[in-house]
Motif scaffolding. Structure first.
Motif, PDB file in Angstrom:
ATOM      1  N   LYS A 237       0.830  -1.200   0.000  1.00  0.00           N
ATOM      2  CA  LYS A 237       0.000   0.000   0.000  1.00  0.00           C
ATOM      3  C   LYS A 237       0.869   1.257   0.000  1.00  0.00           C
ATOM      4  CE  LYS A 237      -3.968  -2.171   2.228  1.00  0.00           C
ATOM      5  NZ  LYS A 237      -4.922  -2.151   3.357  1.00  0.00           N
ATOM      6  N   ASP A 238       0.509   2.182  -0.876  1.00  0.00           N
ATOM      7  CA  ASP A 238       1.190   3.476  -0.967  1.00  0.00           C
ATOM      8  C   ASP A 238       0.246   4.416  -1.707  1.00  0.00           C
ATOM      9  OD1 ASP A 238       2.757   5.682  -1.396  1.00  0.00           O
ATOM     10  OD2 ASP A 238       4.546   4.548  -1.971  1.00  0.00           O
ATOM     11  N   PRO A 242       0.339   5.240  -7.030  1.00  0.00           N
ATOM     12  CA  PRO A 242      -0.439   4.124  -7.572  1.00  0.00           C
ATOM     13  C   PRO A 242       0.467   3.095  -8.242  1.00  0.00           C
ATOM     14  CG  PRO A 242      -1.399   6.228  -8.194  1.00  0.00           C
ATOM     15  CD  PRO A 242      -0.064   6.529  -7.600  1.00  0.00           C
ATOM     16  N   PHE A 243       0.053   1.860  -8.170  1.00  0.00           N
ATOM     17  CA  PHE A 243       0.790   0.747  -8.789  1.00  0.00           C
ATOM     18  C   PHE A 243       0.046   0.385 -10.075  1.00  0.00           C
ATOM     19  CE2 PHE A 243       2.128  -3.555  -9.562  1.00  0.00           C
ATOM     20  CZ  PHE A 243       3.394  -3.676  -9.004  1.00  0.00           C
ATOM     21  N   VAL A 252      -3.897  -2.221 -15.557  1.00  0.00           N
ATOM     22  CA  VAL A 252      -4.553  -2.382 -14.262  1.00  0.00           C
ATOM     23  C   VAL A 252      -3.877  -1.441 -13.279  1.00  0.00           C
ATOM     24  CG1 VAL A 252      -5.048  -3.961 -12.364  1.00  0.00           C
ATOM     25  CG2 VAL A 252      -5.189  -4.772 -14.728  1.00  0.00           C
ATOM     26  N   GLU A 253      -4.676  -0.611 -12.583  1.00  0.00           N
ATOM     27  CA  GLU A 253      -4.148   0.350 -11.621  1.00  0.00           C
ATOM     28  C   GLU A 253      -4.682   0.044 -10.225  1.00  0.00           C
ATOM     29  OE1 GLU A 253      -4.350   5.141 -10.588  1.00  0.00           O
ATOM     30  OE2 GLU A 253      -4.977   4.410 -12.559  1.00  0.00           O
ATOM     31  N   VAL A 254      -3.785   0.043  -9.223  1.00  0.00           N
ATOM     32  CA  VAL A 254      -4.185  -0.286  -7.850  1.00  0.00           C
ATOM     33  C   VAL A 254      -3.452   0.638  -6.873  1.00  0.00           C
ATOM     34  CG1 VAL A 254      -4.456  -2.713  -8.472  1.00  0.00           C
ATOM     35  CG2 VAL A 254      -2.334  -1.946  -7.453  1.00  0.00           C
ATOM     36  N   GLU A 274      -8.782  -8.854  -3.123  1.00  0.00           N
ATOM     37  CA  GLU A 274      -8.836  -7.932  -1.987  1.00  0.00           C
ATOM     38  C   GLU A 274      -8.529  -6.524  -2.469  1.00  0.00           C
ATOM     39  OE1 GLU A 274      -5.743  -7.108   1.562  1.00  0.00           O
ATOM     40  OE2 GLU A 274      -6.590  -9.123   1.593  1.00  0.00           O
ATOM     41  N   GLY A 275      -9.220  -5.503  -1.904  1.00  0.00           N
ATOM     42  CA  GLY A 275      -8.968  -4.115  -2.269  1.00  0.00           C
ATOM     43  C   GLY A 275      -9.786  -3.699  -3.474  1.00  0.00           C
ATOM     44  N   SER A 276      -9.221  -2.873  -4.322  1.00  0.00           N
ATOM     45  CA  SER A 276      -9.913  -2.434  -5.534  1.00  0.00           C
ATOM     46  C   SER A 276      -8.888  -2.130  -6.607  1.00  0.00           C
ATOM     47  CB  SER A 276     -10.770  -1.195  -5.259  1.00  0.00           C
ATOM     48  OG  SER A 276      -9.962  -0.108  -4.869  1.00  0.00           O
TER      49      SER A 276
END
Length: 397
Positions: A237-238, A242-243, A252-254, A274-276
């Protein structure tokens, strides 16, 4: 080196260039008849496109004209030297051919450790499953085989890289701008998997026939990697960075999440655990919530309910099929066991459901496939024969 070896090399060269006389062809046949492996070797050379191209290129060179240009700079007294050089080149070429034949001959007969006897005597042989293996390509083009239990790799501008037991880890160097400009590529071949811990702490597991390109250090306001094949991501997480995963035709962006991407062709399948994540292409984008799946290409993005267990089964060491078409199933199996699929005839449209461990031998996986598909199979080396008629169940190895 025996005189016969020189003769064989010269005859093979003539055979590949179609310049042998009838007498020379007969002599070549007699030499090949003395050793069946020589014949297999010759056929392997003959079938190799690059070899034929090189020979054609060699034939296109006017050697005499080239020598005339060189010798025009010297005195006439050096004509003899020219002949000697020409003769030396001729025999050097033959020597190189012999060495090449010897190397190829050795590799042709080198045993494949992944091919083992079939203890049930059902097939000609059995095949072991894949292992943790990969190749790392550094920014300067250096290629490193990741096949040791533990190795420390030469750093990339201050970044420490350690490979150990199927996983490679990058030390964090967030302030190293020089490292950020360097990209590494992790390549996992057929019959392989490998894990990588990226400089930001994100973890990625790559499936067989996959590639991941990534910077040695994440220093910008984005963390961008490129994927070919299949990988499972656990992104650190950061919120400020964005990753993003670049695919063939989409992205794909997370921010921080767990998801699986399968992108062996132009259509990528993203399954969120998990997450979005946001899946985008040139025309649109869609947000995914856990349990959803997106099929994306250059034109479309289709979001449906995903089968999470199926998507990550490979990470847990299983094949998991749920009403899957048989041909993609066989393709997946061929990637893990490094097989060539040989269809003896057109097979019917079949969908199968079942699961089996990826740690099993190929014969055990085929037992499952037989039960759920009513197809028959054969194994010959690394060839998987599908719908082979009249298979001999008692065939000896």
């Amino acid at each position: 080196m025996k005189e016969e070896d020189f003769e064989l090399a010269e005859l093979i060269s003539g055979y590949l260039r179609c310049t042998l006389t009838p007498e020379e062809e007969e002599r070549l046949k007699s030499l090949l008849a003395a050793d069946e492996k020589r014949y297999k070797l010759l056929e392997a050379y003959r079938a190799a496109g690059p070899t034929a191209a090189r020979l054609a290129n060699m034939d296109s060179v006017d050697v005499d004209q080239a020598w005339r240009k060189v010798n025009s700079r010297f005195q006439a007294t050096q004509v003899v030297q020219r002949k000697n050089r020409y003769a030396w080149l001729k025999y050097a070429a033959i020597l190189i051919a012999v060495i090449g034949v010897s190397i190829f001959y050795f590799n042709l007969n080198k045993p494949d450790p992944g091919i083992i006897p079939d203890i049930t005597k059902t097939y000609k042989n059995d095949v072991l499953p894949g292992t943790q293996t990969a190749k790392l390509i550094l920014s300067d083009g250096t290629q490193i085989a990741l096949d040791k239990e533990k190795q420390v790799i030469g750093d990339e501008k201050g970044t420490t890289i350690v490979s150990n037991q199927g996983e490679i880890s990058y030390g964090q160097s967030a302030t190293n701008a020089l490292a950020a400009a360097k990209y590494n590529t992790l390549i996992v071949p057929k019959a392989g998997t490998y894990k990588v811990t990226l400089p930001d702490g994100s973890k990625v597991m790559l499936n067989a026939m996959s590639e991941l390109e990534f910077p040695v250090s994440f220093t910008s306001n984005e963390r961008i990697v490129s994927l070919k094949g299949e990988a499972y991501f656990e992104v650190a997480k950061d919120a400020a960075r964005p990753f993003k995963v670049k695919l063939n035709e989409s992205e794909v962006e997370v921010l921080g999440t767990h998801f699986n991407i399968s992108a062996y062709n132009q259509t990528a399948k993203t399954t969120l655990l998990e997450g979005s994540v946001r899946v985008s292409n040139a025309k649109s984008s869609n947000m995914l919530i856990p349990g959803k799946q997106a099929l994306s290409d250059q034109q479309n993005i289709a979001v449906t309910k995903g089968d999470v267990d199926k998507a990550v089964a490979w990470c847990k060491g299983d094949f998991y099929f749920s009403n899957d078409a048989i041909e993609p199933v066989l393709t997946e199996i061929s990637r893990w066991y490094d097989l060539k699929l040989v269809y003896k005839r057109k097979i019917p449209e079949i969908h199968i459901t079942g699961h089996v461990s990826r740690k099993a031998k190929l014969s055990e996986v085929l037992d499952m496939l037989k039960d759920v598909s009513n197809l028959s199979f054969g194994i010959e080396g690394r060839n998987l024969i599908i719908n082979q008629p009249n298979i001999n169940q008692t065939e000896k190895i």
